[in-house]
Design an enzyme around this catalytic site. Structure first.
Site, PDB file in Angstrom:
ATOM      1  CB  CYS A  85       8.328   7.996   3.846  1.00 39.51           C
ATOM      2  SG  CYS A  85       6.869   7.191   3.150  1.00 39.51           S
ATOM      3  CG  HIS A 336       4.572  11.986   5.029  1.00 41.90           C
ATOM      4  ND1 HIS A 336       5.941  12.167   4.924  1.00 41.90           N
ATOM      5  CD2 HIS A 336       4.347  10.660   4.827  1.00 41.90           C
ATOM      6  CE1 HIS A 336       6.505  11.002   4.677  1.00 41.90           C
ATOM      7  NE2 HIS A 336       5.564  10.069   4.607  1.00 41.90           N
TER       8      HIS A 336
END
Length: 390
Positions: A85, A336
């Protein structure tokens, strides 16, 4: 080491982007970044594209080459990087290092992910494999909501954090997401709505979890000499970059009430920038789950350990408070798309430091013009902290 500035930024609309392929999605952020910087593709010497799920969530195994061609960047150096991420924060670090060392004068970091090409169970499985696959995912079936539920329950047991505290993070970030035109979720929610949403992994509920999103973001960096040559009016300087990591297997860690990688990465970034956490005026932190934002307050030094919920309850992480956090909606509401998140954080902070927030209600009043981006990969497996200033 040469000084390096952000001179152009772009951000696509985040969400379920079935209307475009990955190259078109990249173009949506690269084109405005080029226009923002006042440069053309032929000026770019190096491209670092971050995408964690290439060939998994979407069909292109070599997205950097594809994106470079589609955006007219063929001929520049091209690399694809991955740090889960934190992938496009790593891309920014690569371009920063190439410029600071004198290898190039101008480059672009791009983050992109198309996560909605597969169904939700498949996406959750792929993300779950980003931890310790053989021990935690294969043997025990841990997915990322479960990983962060372990952190949440540990924090609750040690510091008395409540489910209402977690809900306050979601309410705050949805409030700002509703004001952000690129956000995946653009609606406000209440504490009651957050608390009554269905459980995912106790104590985390639906509104404690960020969405699965598509999106891209781009950041153009340049040397101080190039900034002067281009006559950039409002360069945003990279003051410090810190990075760290932690064990892949969570059972080998000493504590579950915070992320050691954040503590180490932030200390390195603060030292490089010559500042402390008290100097930061606005921050974007990695709130993939609501507990992650609370732990970030503490790990970054915005408050003492265990006092994150108090900071939140007092409104100190909202605009007008001590340290406004995730005033773009954060991962929780903005979305995200894993590979795009780091560049998107820097996009937001660049706009804030230039005092260019799209809506006045989202502009943080600044005095010293210092901002911080905190980007976690996995469950603290990777961490990048980037400090920006004007």
């Amino acid at each position: 080491m040469r000084r390096v500035a952000v001179i152009g930024v772009g951000n696509s609309k985040f969400g379920n982007r079935q209307d475009v392929n990955v190259a078109e999605l990249v173009f949506e952020s690269v084109k405005p970044a080029m226009e923002d910087a006042g440069v053309s593709p032929k000026d770019i010497e190096y491209v670092a594209l971050g995408s964690a799920g290439a060939g998994a969530w979407y069909e292109e195994p070599l997205p950097a080459v594809l994106a470079a061609e589609y955006c007219g960047l063929t001929g520049a150096g091209v690399v694809r990087c991955e740090a889960a991420c934190a992938t496009s924060s790593a891309a920014v670090s690569i371009i920063y290092s190439a410029i600071a060392s004198g290898q190039i004068d101008i480059g672009i970091a791009i983050g992109v992910e198309k996560m909605r090409e597969v169904d939700t169970p498949t996406a959750v499985e792929f993300i779950g494999r980003a931890g310790c696959y053989l021990w935690e995912f294969h043997n025990f079936g841990l997915t990322f909501p479960a990983y962060y539920a372990l952190h949440a329950s540990a924090h609750m047991a040690k510091y008395g954090t409540t489910e209402e505290d977690l809900a306050l993070v979601a309410v705050k970030n949805h409030k700002y997401g509703a004001l952000n035109p690129v956000a995946h979720f653009q609606k406000e929610i209440t504490v009651d709505e957050a608390l009554s949403s269905y459980p995912i992994a106790w104590p985390l509920k639906l509104y404690d979890c960020c969405p699965i999103s598509d999106g891209s973001a781009a950041v153009i960096l340049a040397s101080e000499e190039k900034v002067k040559e281009l006559k950039i009016d409002t360069p945003v300087w990279i003051k410090g970059i810190g990075f760290s990591s932690d064990t892949v297997n969570l059972s080998k860690r000493d504590s579950y009430v915070g992320l050691k990688a954040t503590v180490l990465a932030s200390k390195r970034a603060y030292k490089m920038a010559g500042i402390g956490p008290e100097d930061v005026e606005v921050a974007t932190v990695h709130d993939c789950f609501t507990i992650a934002e609370i732990m970030a307050y503490e790990d970054l030094g915005f408050c003492k350990k265990g006092e994150g919920p108090k900071l939140l309850r007092e409104g100190q992480t909202e605009i007008g408070g001590k340290i406004p956090v995730n005033i773009d909606g954060g991962l929780k509401a903005k979305g995200h798309p894993i590979g795009a998140t780091g560049c998107s954080m820097i996009y937001e902070l660049t706009k804030q430091l230039r005092e260019e927030a799209e809506k006045r209600e989202r502009q943080v009043p600044l005095k010293n013009y210092i901002a911080l981006a905190h980007n976690i990969g996995g469950t603290g497996h990777y961490c990048y902290v980037t400090i920006l200033g004007r």
